[in-house]
Design a protein around this motif. Structure first.
Motif, short mmCIF file in Angstrom:
data_model
loop_
_atom_site.label_atom_id
_atom_site.label_comp_id
_atom_site.label_asym_id
_atom_site.label_seq_id
_atom_site.Cartn_x
_atom_site.Cartn_y
_atom_site.Cartn_z
N HIS A 285 -11.82 -18.63 -17.57
CA HIS A 285 -12.85 -18.74 -17.03
C HIS A 285 -12.30 -18.33 -15.02
CE1 HIS A 285 -15.31 -20.44 -20.16
NE2 HIS A 285 -14.34 -20.24 -20.52
N ALA A 286 -12.23 -17.24 -14.91
CA ALA A 286 -11.50 -17.35 -13.62
C ALA A 286 -12.45 -17.65 -12.43
CB ALA A 286 -11.26 -15.89 -13.14
N ASP A 287 -11.31 -17.63 -11.24
CA ASP A 287 -12.20 -17.68 -9.45
C ASP A 287 -12.52 -16.38 -8.82
OD1 ASP A 287 -9.48 -17.11 -8.26
OD2 ASP A 287 -10.07 -18.51 -7.10
N GLU A 288 -13.13 -16.26 -7.78
CA GLU A 288 -13.12 -14.87 -7.14
C GLU A 288 -12.18 -14.41 -7.24
OE1 GLU A 288 -15.27 -12.69 -3.56
OE2 GLU A 288 -15.69 -15.31 -3.93
N VAL A 301 -12.88 -12.65 -19.48
CA VAL A 301 -12.17 -13.42 -18.77
C VAL A 301 -14.01 -13.20 -17.78
CG1 VAL A 301 -11.93 -10.87 -16.60
CG2 VAL A 301 -11.33 -13.08 -15.96
N VAL A 302 -14.15 -14.48 -18.00
CA VAL A 302 -15.97 -14.65 -17.38
C VAL A 302 -15.66 -15.37 -15.47
CG1 VAL A 302 -16.58 -14.48 -19.29
CG2 VAL A 302 -15.69 -16.41 -18.46
N PRO A 303 -16.94 -15.12 -15.33
CA PRO A 303 -16.37 -16.01 -14.10
C PRO A 303 -16.43 -17.34 -13.89
CG PRO A 303 -18.33 -14.19 -13.74
CD PRO A 303 -17.71 -14.12 -14.83
N VAL A 304 -15.66 -18.28 -12.97
CA VAL A 304 -15.39 -20.15 -13.61
C VAL A 304 -17.27 -20.71 -12.77
CG1 VAL A 304 -14.09 -20.10 -11.43
CG2 VAL A 304 -14.35 -22.55 -13.88
N LYS A 305 -17.89 -21.46 -14.14
CA LYS A 305 -18.80 -22.45 -13.23
C LYS A 305 -18.11 -23.25 -12.27
CE LYS A 305 -21.55 -20.88 -16.79
NZ LYS A 305 -22.57 -21.45 -17.83
N ALA A 306 -18.72 -24.19 -11.09
CA ALA A 306 -17.27 -25.72 -10.53
C ALA A 306 -18.02 -26.33 -11.08
CB ALA A 306 -18.75 -25.33 -9.06
N GLU A 307 -18.41 -26.67 -11.97
CA GLU A 307 -18.03 -27.49 -12.83
C GLU A 307 -17.51 -27.81 -14.20
OE1 GLU A 307 -22.10 -25.38 -14.92
OE2 GLU A 307 -21.10 -25.54 -12.56
N GLN A 308 -16.88 -26.54 -14.63
CA GLN A 308 -16.13 -26.45 -15.40
C GLN A 308 -14.52 -26.59 -14.65
OE1 GLN A 308 -16.64 -22.86 -16.27
NE2 GLN A 308 -17.14 -22.90 -18.47
N TYR A 309 -14.25 -26.92 -13.53
CA TYR A 309 -13.03 -28.08 -13.37
C TYR A 309 -13.59 -29.34 -13.46
CZ TYR A 309 -12.24 -23.61 -10.02
OH TYR A 309 -12.18 -22.50 -9.81
N ASP A 310 -13.76 -29.75 -14.42
CA ASP A 310 -14.22 -31.17 -13.39
C ASP A 310 -14.44 -31.52 -15.68
OD1 ASP A 310 -13.72 -32.21 -11.10
OD2 ASP A 310 -15.90 -30.75 -10.67
N HIS A 332 -6.60 -29.78 -4.57
CA HIS A 332 -7.18 -29.48 -6.50
C HIS A 332 -7.63 -30.42 -7.02
CE1 HIS A 332 -9.78 -27.21 -9.42
NE2 HIS A 332 -9.04 -27.47 -9.66
N ILE A 333 -5.69 -30.59 -7.51
CA ILE A 333 -5.53 -31.70 -8.37
C ILE A 333 -6.27 -33.21 -8.34
CG2 ILE A 333 -3.95 -33.54 -9.57
CD1 ILE A 333 -2.10 -30.05 -9.39
N ARG A 334 -6.74 -33.75 -7.17
CA ARG A 334 -7.11 -35.16 -6.66
C ARG A 334 -8.54 -34.82 -6.66
NH1 ARG A 334 -2.89 -35.51 -0.85
NH2 ARG A 334 -0.93 -36.34 -2.21
N GLU A 335 -8.82 -33.99 -6.21
CA GLU A 335 -10.39 -33.71 -6.47
C GLU A 335 -10.86 -33.45 -7.89
OE1 GLU A 335 -14.10 -31.04 -4.66
OE2 GLU A 335 -11.71 -31.04 -4.47
N HIS A 336 -10.36 -32.68 -8.56
CA HIS A 336 -10.94 -32.85 -10.22
C HIS A 336 -9.84 -32.59 -11.38
CE1 HIS A 336 -13.70 -29.50 -8.95
NE2 HIS A 336 -12.44 -28.99 -7.69
#
Length: 417
Positions: A285-288, A301-310, A332-336
């Motif tokens: 699940h990849a970012d742009e 490979v598919v586009p990552v969804k924002a909520e999948q980081y959490d 990123h680690i601190r946020e998610h």
């Protein structure tokens, strides 16, 4: 019902606190033997739980957590025997000395009393918690998920049989068998009997316990784990670590869920990652930026969804994000992140030191898999949970985490001036 269970557990805890290490080990050895000699009853109950779980559409990841096999059950029994070999922390003098007043003071480890554990489709937790609690002189009240109630009931029956044969009350280890969720809310308010509560489940359960419990709560077990690949990492060793962290047992909380790749190595690393993940059956699940480098590779490979980081995938799925530098990765680690387990793959001591010092997780790794966050791997024996908070325990919770201490003063007719 819970009132009676609580009273029985509290009464049992007073007896357990007086046991010697030898007496506690005798009980544990008996439990391990009974888990093997009566394995058919437990495995049959587990088959019934699995059948119902499949009918109810439980995910593959949850089915894997729920399933017992003869080999897994033997491994659980062996884990109990391993707890016998661990040093008993109860009675240990942590520190002390003689005060100016002449009072001799010491700080001594003692059991917590009664431990309450709420967990989902993990039947091994029943035995892990029971063995660690008994080793430390604590009673336990267990509430497993509705998916595994038959397995838990059969397992606790075996444990109670061993307890009674050793002259101890069955109330030392009890399970709430009813799937009624109202009992969870009632359990959260049993501060008269339960001294510490450990929820092992999803974010919703943790939130409920933090907000509703009148008992001190140890939260943990949710693992949105990260691996950072910096621009000095060597490709082949890095891929071996990532494969291990993602695929060895995807349904565990110490499995990597997000890969953060430095932009300086992305062009060379991501095509190699695609090949390896295709062989391992992992969907990316990849970012742009990562998607552009992965789309022509063999891996799905598919586009990552924002909520999948959490969220935890707990499956053969992996987020991939290209980061500008180590600062970007740490942000990123601190946020998610969930302060569980995070790793950096690097050949630079400065980056390793920065990562260790700046990532505030219960376990931080340099050039190693996140899958090591486990009581057995840490040499603690079976674990009761992985705590992601800071009080009073953090990381895999072994024996010491199930004790508190008392101050003891010895005087010679000593009075305060």
């Amino acid at each position: 019902m819970l009132e009676q269970m609580g009273a029985a557990a509290k009464a049992a805890s007073y007896k357990l606190a007086l046991l010697s290490s030898r007496e506690k080990n005798r009980v544990l050895e008996k439990i391990a033997d009974y888990l093997e000699s009566q394995s058919q009853e437990i495995l049959l109950a587990n088959e019934q739980d699995l059948l119902e779980a499949r009918r109810n559409g439980l995910s593959d990841a949850m089915l894997d957590r729920l399933a017992l096999t003869p080999a897994r059950l033997k491994g659980i029994a062996d884990d109990v025997r391993q707890v016998c070999n661990l040093a008993d922390p109860v009675g240990q003098v942590i520190d002390g000395g003689v005060l100016d007043s002449g009072l001799r003071l010491e700080r001594r480890r003692v059991p917590l009393g009664v431990i309450g554990v709420i967990y989902e489709a993990r039947p091994n937790v029943t035995v892990d918690v029971a063995s660690l609690c008994l080793k430390t002189g604590n009673a336990a009240i267990l509430r497993g998920g509705k998916e595994t109630w038959r397995t838990n009931a059969a397992t606790v029956k075996v444990i109670q049989q061993a307890l009674e044969e050793c002259g101890l009350p069955a109330g030392a280890v009890q399970a709430i068998e009813s799937p009624d969720r109202a009992l969870v809310n009632e359990m959260l308010r049993m501060d008269k009997y339960i001294d510490m509560l450990i929820p092992r489940g999803g974010a919703g359960l943790h939130k409920l316990c933090r907000e509703q419990s009148t008992i001190p709560v140890i939260t943990g077990g949710i693992g949105v784990c990260h691996i950072v690949v910096d621009d000095t990492a060597e490709v082949e060793p890095a891929l071996r670590i990532i494969v291990n962290a993602k695929t060895q047992r995807p349904s565990t909380c110490n499995t990597v869920e997000t890969l953060l790749v430095h932009q300086g190595i992305a062009n060379a690393f991501l095509p190699a990652l695609s090949k390896q993940m295709a062989e391992s059956g992992v969907t990316l699940h990849a970012d742009e930026n990562a998607f552009a480098l992965l789309k022509d590779g063999p891996a799905t490979v598919v586009p990552v969804k924002a909520e999948q980081y959490d969220d935890e995938f707990l499956s053969l799925d992996l987020n991939v994000k290209v980061v500008a530098d180590l600062d970007d990765a740490i942000a990123h680690i601190r946020e998610h992140g969930t302060q569980h387990s995070d790793a950096i793959l690097t050949r630079t001591l400065r980056n390793a030191d920065r990562f260790v010092n700046e990532v505030d997780s219960s376990a931080v790794y340099v050039n190693a898999s996140t899958r090591f966050t486990d009581g057995g791997q840490f040499g603690l024996g079976a674990e009761v949970a992985v705590s992601t908070q800071k009080l009073h325990a953090r990381g895999p919770m072994g024996l010491e985490a199930l004790t508190t201490y008392k101050w003891i003063g010895f005087g010679d007719d000593t009075i305060r001036a």
